[in-house]
Scaffold this active site. Structure first.
Site, PDB file in Angstrom:
ATOM      1  N   ASN A   1       0.906  -1.084   0.601  1.00  0.00           N
ATOM      2  CA  ASN A   1      -0.315  -0.267   0.085  1.00  0.00           C
ATOM      3  C   ASN A   1       0.667   1.891  -0.205  1.00  0.00           C
ATOM      4  OD1 ASN A   1      -1.797   2.555   0.502  1.00  0.00           O
ATOM      5  ND2 ASN A   1      -2.175   1.415   2.694  1.00  0.00           N
ATOM      6  N   TRP A   2       1.112   1.964  -1.166  1.00  0.00           N
ATOM      7  CA  TRP A   2       1.739   3.026  -1.206  1.00  0.00           C
ATOM      8  C   TRP A   2       0.973   4.020  -0.350  1.00  0.00           C
ATOM      9  CZ3 TRP A   2       3.964   2.974  -7.263  1.00  0.00           C
ATOM     10  CH2 TRP A   2       5.253   1.583  -6.779  1.00  0.00           C
ATOM     11  N   LYS A   3       0.215   4.494  -0.111  1.00  0.00           N
ATOM     12  CA  LYS A   3      -0.292   5.175  -0.118  1.00  0.00           C
ATOM     13  C   LYS A   3      -0.284   6.977  -0.896  1.00  0.00           C
ATOM     14  CE  LYS A   3       0.023   3.236   5.024  1.00  0.00           C
ATOM     15  NZ  LYS A   3       0.142   3.359   5.938  1.00  0.00           N
TER      16      LYS A   3
ATOM     17  N   HIS B   1      -9.510   1.431   4.465  1.00  0.00           N
ATOM     18  CA  HIS B   1      -8.021   2.007   5.314  1.00  0.00           C
ATOM     19  C   HIS B   1      -8.282   2.634   6.439  1.00  0.00           C
ATOM     20  CE1 HIS B   1      -4.336   2.915   6.524  1.00  0.00           C
ATOM     21  NE2 HIS B   1      -3.802   1.486   5.816  1.00  0.00           N
TER      22      HIS B   1
ATOM     23  N   GLU C   1      -6.661   5.365   7.534  1.00  0.00           N
ATOM     24  CA  GLU C   1      -6.435   6.665   7.344  1.00  0.00           C
ATOM     25  C   GLU C   1      -7.767   7.373   6.467  1.00  0.00           C
ATOM     26  OE1 GLU C   1      -2.840   5.841   5.570  1.00  0.00           O
ATOM     27  OE2 GLU C   1      -1.792   5.072   7.545  1.00  0.00           O
TER      28      GLU C   1
ATOM     29  N   GLU D   1      -5.426  -4.381  10.148  1.00  0.00           N
ATOM     30  CA  GLU D   1      -4.936  -3.134  10.918  1.00  0.00           C
ATOM     31  C   GLU D   1      -4.792  -2.856  11.696  1.00  0.00           C
ATOM     32  OE1 GLU D   1      -2.323  -2.380   6.873  1.00  0.00           O
ATOM     33  OE2 GLU D   1      -4.236  -1.200   6.942  1.00  0.00           O
TER      34      GLU D   1
ATOM     35  N   GLY E   1       2.310   2.329  10.805  1.00  0.00           N
ATOM     36  CA  GLY E   1       3.128   3.474  10.833  1.00  0.00           C
ATOM     37  C   GLY E   1       3.700   4.308  11.718  1.00  0.00           C
TER      38      GLY E   1
ATOM     39  N   SER F   1       2.790  -1.723  10.143  1.00  0.00           N
ATOM     40  CA  SER F   1       5.060  -2.254  10.283  1.00  0.00           C
ATOM     41  C   SER F   1       5.789  -3.358   9.803  1.00  0.00           C
ATOM     42  CB  SER F   1       4.738  -1.682  11.858  1.00  0.00           C
ATOM     43  OG  SER F   1       4.994  -0.126  12.511  1.00  0.00           O
TER      44      SER F   1
ATOM     45  N   GLY G   1       2.932  -1.252   4.426  1.00  0.00           N
ATOM     46  CA  GLY G   1       2.953   0.440   3.390  1.00  0.00           C
ATOM     47  C   GLY G   1       4.168   1.270   3.575  1.00  0.00           C
ATOM     48  N   GLY G   2       5.412   1.225   4.694  1.00  0.00           N
ATOM     49  CA  GLY G   2       5.541   1.828   4.675  1.00  0.00           C
ATOM     50  C   GLY G   2       6.785   1.299   4.299  1.00  0.00           C
TER      51      GLY G   2
HETATM   52  P1  PGA Z   1       2.750   0.495   7.931  1.00  0.00           P
HETATM   53  O1  PGA Z   1       1.322   0.770   6.798  1.00  0.00           O
HETATM   54  O2  PGA Z   1       3.320  -1.033   7.199  1.00  0.00           O
HETATM   55  O3  PGA Z   1       3.025   1.793   7.812  1.00  0.00           O
HETATM   56  O4  PGA Z   1       2.491   0.386   9.562  1.00  0.00           O
HETATM   57  C1  PGA Z   1       0.715  -0.361   6.489  1.00  0.00           C
HETATM   58  C2  PGA Z   1      -1.046  -0.039   6.357  1.00  0.00           C
HETATM   59  O5  PGA Z   1      -1.221   1.469   6.333  1.00  0.00           O
HETATM   60  O6  PGA Z   1      -1.138  -0.228   5.193  1.00  0.00           O
END
Ligand code: PGA
Length: 249
Positions: free
Chosen positions: A9-11, A95, A97, A167, A173, A213, A234-235
Site C-alpha cells: 500500500n503505497w499511500k 483503510h 486512514e 490492521e 506507521g 509495521s 505500507g512504509g
Molecule cells: P505500515 O502501513 O506498514 O506503514 O504500518 C500499513 C498500512 O497502512 O497498510
C-alpha cells in the site's frame, strides 16, 4: 492451503516516474517467486505507469479506493469501470486512514465492497481497532461490527474473491507490530465472523492479511502463523529491496 498475498500500500507516495523506477528494480528481484501472490497498490495517478511496468510479470496492480456509484457528478472520485478499463485488478477498501481522515464508515465500506465485487475487482477490506478500543478490551466487538456491516447483504457466492486485512490502527506507521500471536487471535475473530456471514467453508478459504509495521525483520515470524495469510505493507513497501525481502520472507 490458502495462497498468501503480499500487498503493497503505497499511500500518497510516488510519482508515475518513481513507480516505474520501483518496478525496474523490484521485478527482477521477484521474477522467480511464485509461492505467493504479489499486489502493488499505487495512488490513482501512478496506476497506469505501474500497470505498464508490471505487464507480463506476476505482480497485480490495485487501487487504494473507489467510489461505489457507476458514474456521475462526484467531483474527484473514481469508479470501478475506470479502474477495470486500465487493468486494475484489486482495490483496498476501508483503510483506517480513510476511516480516520475521510469520513469512511462501515456503511460506505459495504457500498464499496458491493461495487468492487460487481465489477470483478478483488477487494481487500481493512478492519482494525484503535488503541483505546484494544485497551478497553473491545477488539473483538469492533472487529465483529466492522465485518458484519461490511458484509451486509453480500452473498458468499458474490464475495468469492474477498480478502480481508486486519490492521490494528495502533500498529500502522508506528513501528509497533502486533505480535504474531495477537494478530493470529484477531484473525480468528474475523474468520469466525466470516463463518457467520458466509458459512464455514467460505471462512476456511478466506485470506486474511496482517498489516501494521510489517518489515523484512518481522515478516517471517508473522507469515509463519497459520492464521495469517499474507501482509498489507505500507512504509516498508516503498523500497523495492525491502518489499522484495518481505515477499520472500
Ligand atoms: P505500515 O502501513 O506498514 O506503514 O504500518 C500499513 C498500512 O497502512 O497498510
Amino acid at each position: 492451503m490458502r495462497k498468501k498475498i503480499l500487498a503493497a500500500n503505497w499511500k500518497m507516495y510516488k510519482t508515475p516516474d518513481q513507480a516505474t523506477a520501483f518496478f525496474q528494480e523490484f521485478l527482477p528481484l521477484v521474477q522467480d517467486h511464485d509461492r505467493d501472490e504479489i499486489v502493488v497498490c499505487p495512488n490513482y495517478i501512478a496506476l497506469p505507469a505501474a500497470i505498464h511496468a508490471a505487464k507480463g510479470s506476476r505482480v497485480a496492480i490495485g487501487a487504494q479506493n473507489l467510489h461505489w456509484e457507476k458514474e456521475g457528478a462526484y467531483t474527484g472520485e473514481i469508479c470501478t469501470s475506470m479502474l477495470v478499463a486500465i487493468g486494475v485488478t484489486h482495490v483496498i477498501i476501508g483503510h483506517s486512514e480513510r476511516r480516520q481522515y475521510f469520513c469512511e464508515t462501515d456503511d460506505t465500506v459495504n457500498l464499496k465492497l458491493k461495487s468492487a465485487l460487481a465489477a470483478g475487482l478483488t477487494p481487500i477490506v481493512c478492519v482494525g481497532e484503535v488503541l483505546e478500543e484494544r485497551e478497553a478490551n473491545l477488539t473483538d466487538d469492533v472487529l465483529r461490527r466492522q465485518c458484519l456491516r461490511a458484509f451486509n447483504k453480500v452473498s458468499a457466492k458474490k464475495a468469492a474473491s474477498l480478502v480481508v486485512a486486519y490492521e490494528p490502527v495502533w500498529a500502522i506507521g508506528t513501528g509497533k507490530t502486533a505480535t504474531p500471536e495477537l494478530a493470529a487471535d484477531a484473525h480468528a475473530i474475523i474468520r469466525a465472523e466470516a463463518a457467520d456471514s458466509f458459512g464455514q467453508e467460505f471462512a476456511d478459504n478466506l485470506r486474511i492479511l496482517y498489516g501494521g509495521s510489517v518489515k523484512p525483520e518481522n515478516a517471517h515470524a508473522l507469515m509463519s502463523e497459520e492464521e495469517i495469510d499474507g501482509a498489507l505493507v505500507g512504509g516498508a513497501s516503498l523500497d523495492p529491496k525491502s518489499f522484495a525481502a518481505i515477499v520472500k520472507y
